[in-house]
Write a protein that holds these residues in place. Structure first.
Motif, PDB file in Angstrom:
ATOM      1  N   LYS A   1      18.411  11.687  45.462  1.00  0.00           N
ATOM      2  CA  LYS A   1      17.327  12.333  46.365  1.00  0.00           C
ATOM      3  C   LYS A   1      17.807  13.812  46.915  1.00  0.00           C
ATOM      4  O   LYS A   1      17.410  14.253  48.039  1.00  0.00           O
ATOM      5  CB  LYS A   1      17.070  11.688  47.641  1.00  0.00           C
ATOM      6  N   ILE A   2      18.038  14.713  45.832  1.00  0.00           N
ATOM      7  CA  ILE A   2      18.331  15.853  46.201  1.00  0.00           C
ATOM      8  C   ILE A   2      16.905  16.693  45.889  1.00  0.00           C
ATOM      9  O   ILE A   2      16.267  16.549  44.854  1.00  0.00           O
ATOM     10  CB  ILE A   2      19.449  16.636  44.979  1.00  0.00           C
ATOM     11  N   LEU A   3      16.826  17.588  46.909  1.00  0.00           N
ATOM     12  CA  LEU A   3      15.390  18.491  46.771  1.00  0.00           C
ATOM     13  C   LEU A   3      15.555  19.522  45.900  1.00  0.00           C
ATOM     14  O   LEU A   3      14.769  19.708  44.929  1.00  0.00           O
ATOM     15  CB  LEU A   3      15.163  18.722  48.262  1.00  0.00           C
ATOM     16  N   ALA A   4      16.597  20.532  46.420  1.00  0.00           N
ATOM     17  CA  ALA A   4      16.390  21.543  45.414  1.00  0.00           C
ATOM     18  C   ALA A   4      17.946  22.125  45.041  1.00  0.00           C
ATOM     19  O   ALA A   4      18.955  21.486  45.525  1.00  0.00           O
ATOM     20  CB  ALA A   4      16.070  22.712  46.448  1.00  0.00           C
ATOM     21  N   HIS A   5      18.036  22.967  44.274  1.00  0.00           N
ATOM     22  CA  HIS A   5      19.433  23.375  43.649  1.00  0.00           C
ATOM     23  C   HIS A   5      19.560  24.901  43.804  1.00  0.00           C
ATOM     24  O   HIS A   5      18.695  25.417  42.913  1.00  0.00           O
ATOM     25  CB  HIS A   5      19.704  22.795  42.401  1.00  0.00           C
ATOM     26  N   PHE A   6      20.472  25.597  44.484  1.00  0.00           N
ATOM     27  CA  PHE A   6      20.669  26.931  44.500  1.00  0.00           C
ATOM     28  C   PHE A   6      21.901  27.296  44.143  1.00  0.00           C
ATOM     29  O   PHE A   6      23.108  27.089  44.579  1.00  0.00           O
ATOM     30  CB  PHE A   6      20.227  27.411  45.880  1.00  0.00           C
ATOM     31  N   ALA A   7      21.992  28.047  43.111  1.00  0.00           N
ATOM     32  CA  ALA A   7      23.446  28.478  42.593  1.00  0.00           C
ATOM     33  C   ALA A   7      23.540  29.997  42.217  1.00  0.00           C
ATOM     34  O   ALA A   7      22.606  30.816  42.011  1.00  0.00           O
ATOM     35  CB  ALA A   7      23.665  27.885  41.245  1.00  0.00           C
ATOM     36  N   ARG A   8      24.442  30.604  42.805  1.00  0.00           N
ATOM     37  CA  ARG A   8      24.980  31.987  42.833  1.00  0.00           C
ATOM     38  C   ARG A   8      25.991  31.926  41.549  1.00  0.00           C
ATOM     39  O   ARG A   8      27.268  31.764  41.638  1.00  0.00           O
ATOM     40  CB  ARG A   8      25.716  32.620  43.974  1.00  0.00           C
ATOM     41  N   ILE A   9      25.425  32.388  40.334  1.00  0.00           N
ATOM     42  CA  ILE A   9      26.140  32.222  39.078  1.00  0.00           C
ATOM     43  C   ILE A   9      27.180  33.391  38.883  1.00  0.00           C
ATOM     44  O   ILE A   9      26.705  34.471  38.961  1.00  0.00           O
ATOM     45  CB  ILE A   9      25.076  32.398  37.990  1.00  0.00           C
ATOM     46  N   HIS A  10      28.521  32.856  38.724  1.00  0.00           N
ATOM     47  CA  HIS A  10      29.354  33.661  38.588  1.00  0.00           C
ATOM     48  C   HIS A  10      29.041  34.677  37.686  1.00  0.00           C
ATOM     49  O   HIS A  10      29.227  34.495  36.337  1.00  0.00           O
ATOM     50  CB  HIS A  10      30.772  32.968  38.437  1.00  0.00           C
ATOM     51  N   PRO A  11      29.148  35.941  37.535  1.00  0.00           N
ATOM     52  CA  PRO A  11      28.969  37.071  36.685  1.00  0.00           C
ATOM     53  C   PRO A  11      30.024  37.109  35.376  1.00  0.00           C
ATOM     54  O   PRO A  11      29.473  37.271  34.304  1.00  0.00           O
ATOM     55  CB  PRO A  11      29.069  38.118  37.296  1.00  0.00           C
ATOM     56  N   LEU A  12      31.084  36.404  35.729  1.00  0.00           N
ATOM     57  CA  LEU A  12      32.207  36.700  34.698  1.00  0.00           C
ATOM     58  C   LEU A  12      32.147  35.246  33.932  1.00  0.00           C
ATOM     59  O   LEU A  12      32.971  34.925  32.960  1.00  0.00           O
ATOM     60  CB  LEU A  12      33.472  36.876  35.146  1.00  0.00           C
ATOM     61  N   ALA A  13      31.316  34.016  34.303  1.00  0.00           N
ATOM     62  CA  ALA A  13      31.414  32.892  33.551  1.00  0.00           C
ATOM     63  C   ALA A  13      30.532  33.080  32.262  1.00  0.00           C
ATOM     64  O   ALA A  13      29.452  33.380  32.195  1.00  0.00           O
ATOM     65  CB  ALA A  13      30.696  31.790  34.596  1.00  0.00           C
ATOM     66  N   ASN A  14      31.058  32.155  31.233  1.00  0.00           N
ATOM     67  CA  ASN A  14      30.313  31.910  30.103  1.00  0.00           C
ATOM     68  C   ASN A  14      29.441  30.709  30.383  1.00  0.00           C
ATOM     69  O   ASN A  14      29.860  29.670  30.013  1.00  0.00           O
ATOM     70  CB  ASN A  14      31.443  31.594  28.957  1.00  0.00           C
ATOM     71  N   HIS A  15      28.231  30.954  30.897  1.00  0.00           N
ATOM     72  CA  HIS A  15      27.553  30.128  31.562  1.00  0.00           C
ATOM     73  C   HIS A  15      25.983  29.763  30.850  1.00  0.00           C
ATOM     74  O   HIS A  15      25.588  30.404  30.481  1.00  0.00           O
ATOM     75  CB  HIS A  15      27.076  30.622  33.165  1.00  0.00           C
ATOM     76  N   PRO A  16      25.775  28.489  30.725  1.00  0.00           N
ATOM     77  CA  PRO A  16      24.759  27.955  30.060  1.00  0.00           C
ATOM     78  C   PRO A  16      23.541  28.176  31.092  1.00  0.00           C
ATOM     79  O   PRO A  16      23.196  27.032  31.912  1.00  0.00           O
ATOM     80  CB  PRO A  16      25.022  26.397  29.889  1.00  0.00           C
ATOM     81  N   THR A  17      22.771  29.283  30.896  1.00  0.00           N
ATOM     82  CA  THR A  17      21.605  29.362  32.056  1.00  0.00           C
ATOM     83  C   THR A  17      20.489  28.467  32.025  1.00  0.00           C
ATOM     84  O   THR A  17      19.865  28.493  32.963  1.00  0.00           O
ATOM     85  CB  THR A  17      21.399  30.938  31.983  1.00  0.00           C
ATOM     86  N   HIS A  18      20.202  28.173  30.931  1.00  0.00           N
ATOM     87  CA  HIS A  18      19.312  26.883  30.810  1.00  0.00           C
ATOM     88  C   HIS A  18      19.403  25.642  31.626  1.00  0.00           C
ATOM     89  O   HIS A  18      18.471  24.889  31.806  1.00  0.00           O
ATOM     90  CB  HIS A  18      18.876  26.648  29.406  1.00  0.00           C
ATOM     91  N   PHE A  19      20.872  25.606  32.349  1.00  0.00           N
ATOM     92  CA  PHE A  19      20.937  24.471  33.024  1.00  0.00           C
ATOM     93  C   PHE A  19      19.947  24.537  34.369  1.00  0.00           C
ATOM     94  O   PHE A  19      19.881  23.196  34.864  1.00  0.00           O
ATOM     95  CB  PHE A  19      22.421  24.520  33.482  1.00  0.00           C
ATOM     96  N   TYR A  20      19.616  25.463  34.706  1.00  0.00           N
ATOM     97  CA  TYR A  20      18.530  25.722  35.865  1.00  0.00           C
ATOM     98  C   TYR A  20      17.149  25.946  35.440  1.00  0.00           C
ATOM     99  O   TYR A  20      16.953  26.223  34.240  1.00  0.00           O
ATOM    100  CB  TYR A  20      18.969  27.104  36.722  1.00  0.00           C
ATOM    101  N   GLU A  21      16.172  25.466  36.308  1.00  0.00           N
ATOM    102  CA  GLU A  21      15.008  25.634  36.036  1.00  0.00           C
ATOM    103  C   GLU A  21      14.335  27.065  35.966  1.00  0.00           C
ATOM    104  O   GLU A  21      13.785  27.629  35.140  1.00  0.00           O
ATOM    105  CB  GLU A  21      14.063  24.979  37.134  1.00  0.00           C
ATOM    106  N   LYS A  22      15.173  27.782  36.644  1.00  0.00           N
ATOM    107  CA  LYS A  22      14.952  29.261  36.758  1.00  0.00           C
ATOM    108  C   LYS A  22      16.144  30.045  36.770  1.00  0.00           C
ATOM    109  O   LYS A  22      16.716  29.742  37.891  1.00  0.00           O
ATOM    110  CB  LYS A  22      13.502  29.700  37.481  1.00  0.00           C
ATOM    111  N   VAL A  23      16.275  31.422  36.133  1.00  0.00           N
ATOM    112  CA  VAL A  23      17.333  32.223  36.637  1.00  0.00           C
ATOM    113  C   VAL A  23      16.715  33.633  36.763  1.00  0.00           C
ATOM    114  O   VAL A  23      15.850  33.921  35.919  1.00  0.00           O
ATOM    115  CB  VAL A  23      18.343  32.108  35.428  1.00  0.00           C
TER     116      VAL A  23
END
Length: 334
Positions: free
Chosen positions: A110-132
């Motif tokens: 029952k999580i409504l929303a997800h807000f992430a401050r993406i680490h600039p140095l992370a090798n990050h899969p950005t499609h993990f979120y609905e929008k970036v």
């Protein structure tokens, strides 16, 4: 594919099993656990997915906010600073499976929303979120080169002048000196009329101080303490992160400049390669804090925010009840 919550100790072991470049200090599960003590609503969660050789670890906060009529909203947010999943693979099939598993987990909880401050140095899969979305530029110092080569001309002049004066850089090794840093930090925040968000509970400082990869430094002149900083350290990735800073006001002195230079020089000698300073207080390219940090380096890296909504109907209904309050993703918290 397996996906589930894990305890802190297991998350710590998985973190240390990730590639060295992934082991950023603010993504350490112990940091996330310590950071939760700044707000009673925060619960640190460690979520892990794996299949064959692929591994994916995400450490974040689950927050519960009580609204009117006993309505409770559950959402996900990064710890103070940054938050990003860690993975040892870029396999698109695996990462897409992880994204679906996490969405299912969020909806089941029952999580409504997800807000992430993406680490600039992370090798990050950005499609993990609905929008970036791009938020602002941030600064890092390249410790592999000659420091003065990238400092601004005025910055070099100031540091040369300060180096002729009496200063002592001291690493804090006891609770009394750490208390001196806290006092100086809070004085600095009050002087800047900072929001309540930047003032922390005593337990938060205590938990940070216990972490082996958090180092506190104080700069003394011939009379007293003039500046201090909390630095997060990763020997594996050879990255250090500026976390909190504090300084006194002197009419002809800007002690944070000299402190950051001495810290850059110290960690450079220790073999570190990147000193991440972060960005400004706002998204403006003319933000005064950003310009201050750019005096140390021309190396800019984008900071993005990511977000997902797991129940769009409920989210939109909350927005309709609070016209004008939807300028942030988690607008209902205020």
């Amino acid at each position: 594919m397996h996906a589930y919550q894990i305890p802190l100790e297991e998350a710590e072991n998985i973190y240390y099993g990730m590639p060295d470049s992934c082991q950023l200090p603010t993504l350490h599960p112990l940091y996330v656990a310590a950071d939760a003590s700044r707000d009673d609503r925060l619960q640190p969660i460690f979520w892990y997915s794996h299949e064959n050789n692929g591994k994916f670890l995400y450490s974040f906060h689950l927050c519960e906010t009580k609204l009117e009529k006993n309505l409770i909203i559950r959402d996900i947010e990064s710890p103070y600073g940054y938050g990003s999943p860690l993975t040892n693979t870029r396999d698109s099939s695996f990462l897409e499976g992880v994204r679906r598993e996490f969405q299912n987990w969020a909806q089941a909880n029952k999580i409504l929303a997800h807000f992430a401050r993406i680490h600039p140095l992370a090798n990050h899969p950005t499609h993990f979120y609905e929008k970036v979305d791009f938020n602002r530029s941030t600064v890092f110092i390249n410790l592999k080169g000659h420091l003065f080569d990238d400092y601004s001309g005025r910055r070099r002049t100031y540091i040369r002048r300060e180096s002729e004066k009496i200063h002592e850089l001291v690493k804090v090794e006891d609770a009394n000196n750490f208390s001196a840093f806290i006092k100086l930090y809070e004085e600095t925040m009050r002087r800047a009329s900072a929001r309540d968000f930047y003032f922390f509970k005593e337990k938060y400082y205590e938990n940070l101080y216990k972490l082996s990869f958090v180092e506190c430094w104080l700069l003394h002149d011939e009379h007293s303490i003039v500046a201090g900083a909390l630095i997060l350290v990763s020997h594996a990735s050879k990255i250090i992160e500026y976390h909190l800073g504090a300084h006194t006001i002197r009419s002809k002195s800007r002690p944070m400049i000299y402190l950051l230079h001495l810290l850059a020089r110290h960690y450079q000698k220790e073999g570190f390669e990147i000193f991440y300073l972060g960005g400004g207080r706002s998204t403006s390219k003319d933000d005064s804090l950003l310009l201050f940090k750019r005096g140390f380096s021309s190396n800019l890296i984008p900071f993005n925010i990511g977000f997902s909504i797991y129940n769009h109907d409920h989210y939109e209904s909350l927005k309709s009840l609070r016209p004008g309050q939807d300028t942030t993703i988690l607008f209902y918290r205020d």
